[in-house]
Scaffold this motif. Structure first.
Motif, PDB file in Angstrom:
ATOM      1  N   TYR A 173       0.812  -1.260   0.154  1.00 57.41           N
ATOM      2  CA  TYR A 173       0.000   0.160  -0.058  1.00 57.41           C
ATOM      3  C   TYR A 173       0.857   1.069  -0.057  1.00 57.41           C
ATOM      4  CZ  TYR A 173       0.810   0.590   5.077  1.00 57.41           C
ATOM      5  OH  TYR A 173       1.436   0.737   6.368  1.00 57.41           O
TER       6      TYR A 173
ATOM      7  N   TYR B  16      -0.918  -7.783  -6.004  1.00 58.41           N
ATOM      8  CA  TYR B  16      -0.196  -8.497  -7.293  1.00 58.41           C
ATOM      9  C   TYR B  16      -0.302 -10.060  -7.334  1.00 58.41           C
ATOM     10  CZ  TYR B  16       2.059  -3.844  -7.052  1.00 58.41           C
ATOM     11  OH  TYR B  16       2.377  -2.588  -6.767  1.00 58.41           O
TER      12      TYR B  16
ATOM     13  N   HIS C  56      -5.865  -2.509  -7.844  1.00 60.54           N
ATOM     14  CA  HIS C  56      -5.680  -1.251  -7.367  1.00 60.54           C
ATOM     15  C   HIS C  56      -6.773  -0.401  -6.681  1.00 60.54           C
ATOM     16  CE1 HIS C  56      -3.313   2.633  -6.618  1.00 60.54           C
ATOM     17  NE2 HIS C  56      -4.220   3.281  -7.002  1.00 60.54           N
TER      18      HIS C  56
ATOM     19  N   ASP D 127      -2.411  -2.227  -3.263  1.00 65.42           N
ATOM     20  CA  ASP D 127      -2.336  -2.844  -4.342  1.00 65.42           C
ATOM     21  C   ASP D 127      -2.111  -4.223  -4.302  1.00 65.42           C
ATOM     22  OD1 ASP D 127      -2.058  -0.716  -6.293  1.00 65.42           O
ATOM     23  OD2 ASP D 127      -0.431  -0.121  -4.817  1.00 65.42           O
TER      24      ASP D 127
ATOM     25  N   PRO E 130       0.293  -6.718 -11.895  1.00 62.59           N
ATOM     26  CA  PRO E 130      -0.680  -5.945 -10.834  1.00 62.59           C
ATOM     27  C   PRO E 130      -2.215  -6.723 -11.169  1.00 62.59           C
ATOM     28  CG  PRO E 130       0.127  -4.543 -12.817  1.00 62.59           C
ATOM     29  CD  PRO E 130       1.032  -5.963 -12.778  1.00 62.59           C
TER      30      PRO E 130
END
Length: 186
Positions: free
Chosen positions: A94, A146, A156, A144, A153
Motif C-alpha cells: 500500500y 499482485y 488497485h 495494491d 498487478p
C-alpha cells in the motif's frame, strides 16, 4: 412577491449548507481483467516493510495501525495470511499520504441598497458576496494486489478522505473504516 421567494430560497440554501456533514471517503478501484482471482486463498505482504513507498513524515504508530487494518480486512474476506510471499496466491502492498488543502467558497449575500442603478440591482436589493476560506487535510490510501505466479498487478483500490481534527487525534476508527471500504471492492 419575487423578493420573498428569493429570501426563502436563500434561507433554504443556508439551512442545507448548515446540515451538510463532512464527506465520507471517496473509494474506487481498478482491476486487471487479464488475471483471474477466483482461486485466491492465501496472501502475503509484497515487501517486509509492507508499505510500498513510505512518506518522509510518516507516523510509525499510524503505519502499524494501517498494516494491521489491511491484514484484518483481507482475513475478514476469507483469505489466509502466510509469511512466505512466494507461497502465497497474491501479495499486497500500500501507499499512503496526506496533503493540506484550501477551499474557498463565495456565496451571494443580499443587502438593502439606496442606489437604484447598480450592476446587481433588483427591486431595492443588491447582491454581494460572502467569501469563506477553509483549511483542511485530505488523506489518501491506496492498496495494491499482485499475482505471485505471473508477477502482474491485479488490483488497485484507493480512498481519499477529508480528515477531521478528531480523526487526527484518534485515527484508529477512521483507518479501519477506510481500509474496510477499500478492501470490500476487491
Amino acid at each position: 412577491m419575487l423578493k420573498s421567494k428569493l429570501i426563502m430560497v436563500l434561507t433554504i440554501l443556508g439551512i442545507l449548507a448548515g446540515c451538510a456533514t463532512t464527506p465520507q471517503a471517496r473509494v474506487n478501484f481498478d482491476r486487471n481483467n487479464d488475471v483471474s482471482t477466483t482461486h485466491y486463498k492465501t496472501f502475503a505482504w509484497l515487501k517486509e516493510t509492507k508499505v510500498l513507498a513510505e512518506p518522509v513524515d510518516v507516523n510509525p504508530v499510524m503505519k502499524v495501525k494501517i498494516d494491521q487494518a489491511i491484514e484484518q480486512a483481507f482475513i475478514a474476506k476469507g483469505y489466509q495470511l502466510v509469511s512466505d510471499a512466494e507461497a502465497a496466491d497474491f501479495a499486497i502492498s500500500y501507499t499512503m499520504g496526506s496533503r493540506d488543502k484550501v477551499k474557498v467558497d463565495s456565496l451571494p449575500v443580499m443587502y438593502r441598497s439606496n442606489f437604484a442603478w447598480g450592476h446587481h440591482y433588483y427591486g431595492g436589493l443588491s447582491i454581494g458576496h460572502d467569501t469563506r476560506v477553509r483549511n483542511y487535510t485530505e488523506g489518501k490510501l491506496a492498496i495494491d494486489v499482485y499475482d505471485v505466479k505471473s508477477h502482474q498487478p491485479v488490483w488497485h483500490g484507493w480512498a481519499v478522505k477529508r480528515i477531521k481534527s478528531s480523526e487526527q487525534d484518534n485515527p484508529s476508527k477512521a483507518i479501519k473504516s477506510v481500509v474496510e471500504q477499500v478492501v470490500a471492492q476487491f
